[in-house]
Design an enzyme around this catalytic site. Structure first.
Site, PDB file in Angstrom:
ATOM      1  CB  SER A  14      -0.950   0.000   1.201  1.00 18.81           C
ATOM      2  OG  SER A  14      -0.228  -0.153   2.415  1.00 18.81           O
ATOM      3  NE  ARG A  34       8.188 -10.869  -2.186  1.00 23.54           N
ATOM      4  CZ  ARG A  34       9.506 -10.940  -2.006  1.00 23.54           C
ATOM      5  NH1 ARG A  34      10.202 -11.900  -2.580  1.00 23.54           N
ATOM      6  NH2 ARG A  34      10.116 -10.048  -1.250  1.00 23.54           N
ATOM      7  CE  LYS A 108       6.927   5.529   8.116  1.00 24.99           C
ATOM      8  NZ  LYS A 108       5.664   6.288   8.266  1.00 24.99           N
ATOM      9  CE  LYS A 191       4.915   4.965  12.166  1.00 24.82           C
ATOM     10  NZ  LYS A 191       3.820   4.362  11.380  1.00 24.82           N
ATOM     11  CG  ASP A 244       4.384   8.315  11.003  1.00 26.08           C
ATOM     12  OD1 ASP A 244       3.224   7.993  10.712  1.00 26.08           O
ATOM     13  OD2 ASP A 244       5.379   7.697  10.585  1.00 26.08           O
ATOM     14  CB  SER A 254      -3.148   3.027  11.775  1.00 25.76           C
ATOM     15  OG  SER A 254      -2.061   2.440  12.456  1.00 25.76           O
ATOM     16  CG  ASN A 256       1.887  -1.004  13.300  1.00 27.88           C
ATOM     17  OD1 ASN A 256       2.485  -2.003  13.673  1.00 27.88           O
ATOM     18  ND2 ASN A 256       2.222  -0.348  12.198  1.00 27.88           N
ATOM     19  CB  VAL A 279       4.022  -6.380   6.988  1.00 25.67           C
ATOM     20  CG1 VAL A 279       5.067  -6.177   8.082  1.00 25.67           C
ATOM     21  CG2 VAL A 279       4.371  -7.606   6.147  1.00 25.67           C
TER      22      VAL A 279
END
Length: 335
Positions: A14, A34, A108, A191, A244, A254, A256, A279
């Site tokens: 993304s 990939r 990140k 973060k 961020d 988000s 995470n 991920v």
């Protein structure tokens, strides 16, 4: 008349696709995915349906699943693959890139085992190439949709940063410069851990006051480790730091934060990652960051708690109950 600099983006997720879309509006751009089906989707339908749904991409953006083709195309390389896969993938193109092609990290996370930051991995794999990063409060889907935002190109060489700025700038996307590569990169890494804690807070419905406390104390932890490692503390108050952090901790898009919510719903880390389908770097990074904290003698109780949750040693509910057991010191201690 010299030709335009050509941007090659390594990674069709993304964020990589969103950065490629920005560049494609300014200069010839090629993205490597990939999965050949993703490359075909970008070329034929001007979409990356897997990662960005029906959001249209520029007609000028081209894609390939041939990494050698990407390396041959590159005047500038943007590396948008997860940190754990970066070394292996860069090894496949190291001998194919022309000398002095700048390499800009979009990742990140920290490399498992070595604890090396993405820019360090790139420097290892591509010696002699200028290295930097592009980061900021950038939720990928919103960037792809053309919503206003800003980012930072961080590199030690201001001439390189100045040359790269216009490649990614648009009327609604500002790109600033910063020479504190360490600080800007640590912000993006750290973060994500706080965002998992924020997601757990959302999933547990602990309230906005509690979440604000976690964000502010999380920023204190980030800054404390950064200073101990030699970063400029001002970077942690900027776009790659506070900016961020706010975006990643508050946006429902988000990854995470969503991971934290799924953990609060009782899923294991493996189940939560499978449910995301993408991920979430914070889950892999949290235990590794604790190693850095130990090495530099820095207290990071939020990171410690998140690491315990993602490793299955503590439940999110127990993590937030633990807040009541902490005896506060002075705020400026930031412990």
């Amino acid at each position: 008349m010299s030709r335009s600099l050509r941007v090659a983006v390594l990674g069709g997720g993304s964020w990589g696709t969103s950065v490629a879309a920005l560049a494609a509006r300014n200069t010839p751009t090629l993205i490597w995915a990939r999965d050949s089906a993703t490359a075909d989707d970008i070329n034929n339908n001007h979409r990356n349906s897997r990662y960005l749904g029906d959001t249209p991409l520029p007609d000028a953006l081209r894609a390939t699943s041939d990494v050698a083709e990407l390396a041959d195309f590159a005047d500038v390389l943007a590396v948008g693959i997860p940190s754990h896969a970066m070394r292996e993938t860069l090894g496949r193109i190291a001998d194919e890139l022309r000398p002095w092609v700048p390499a800009i990290s979009l990742a990140k996370g920290l490399e498992p085992g070595t604890r090396r930051r993405p820019t360090e991995v790139i420097a290892d794999c591509l010696p002699g190439h200028p290295v930097g990063l592009l980061a900021g409060p950038n939720i990928a889907g919103e960037i792809a949709e053309g919503k206003a935002a800003a980012a930072v190109i961080a590199t030690k060489d201001e001439r390189v940063a100045t040359a790269l700025q216009p490649l990614f700038t648009s009327k609604v996307f500002r790109v600033y410069r910063n020479d504190d590569v360490l600080g800007c990169e640590l912000c993006g890494i750290l973060k994500n851990i706080v965002a998992i804690a924020s997601g757990m807070a959302e999933g547990l419905d602990v309230g906005d006051n509690t979440r604000a406390m976690v964000l502010s104390r999380g920023l204190a932890e980030m800054t404390r480790l950064g200073e101990a490692m030699g970063a400029n503390p001002r970077s942690f108050a900027g776009l790659t730091g506070m900016g961020d952090l706010i975006a990643t901790c508050t946006s429902p898009r988000s990854r995470n934060r969503r991971l934290g919510e799924l953990l609060a719903q009782g899923k294991t880390t493996t189940e939560a990652v499978e449910a995301l389908g993408q991920v979430a770097e914070g889950a892999k990074t949290a235990p590794t960051v604790l190693e850095l904290a130990t090495e530099f003698g820095v207290r990071m109780p939020i990171a410690e708690t998140v690491a315990a949750v993602v490793m299955g040693q503590m439940t999110p509910a127990d993590a937030y109950r633990g807040l009541r057991q902490v005896t506060p010191g002075t705020e400026t201690d930031m412990g």
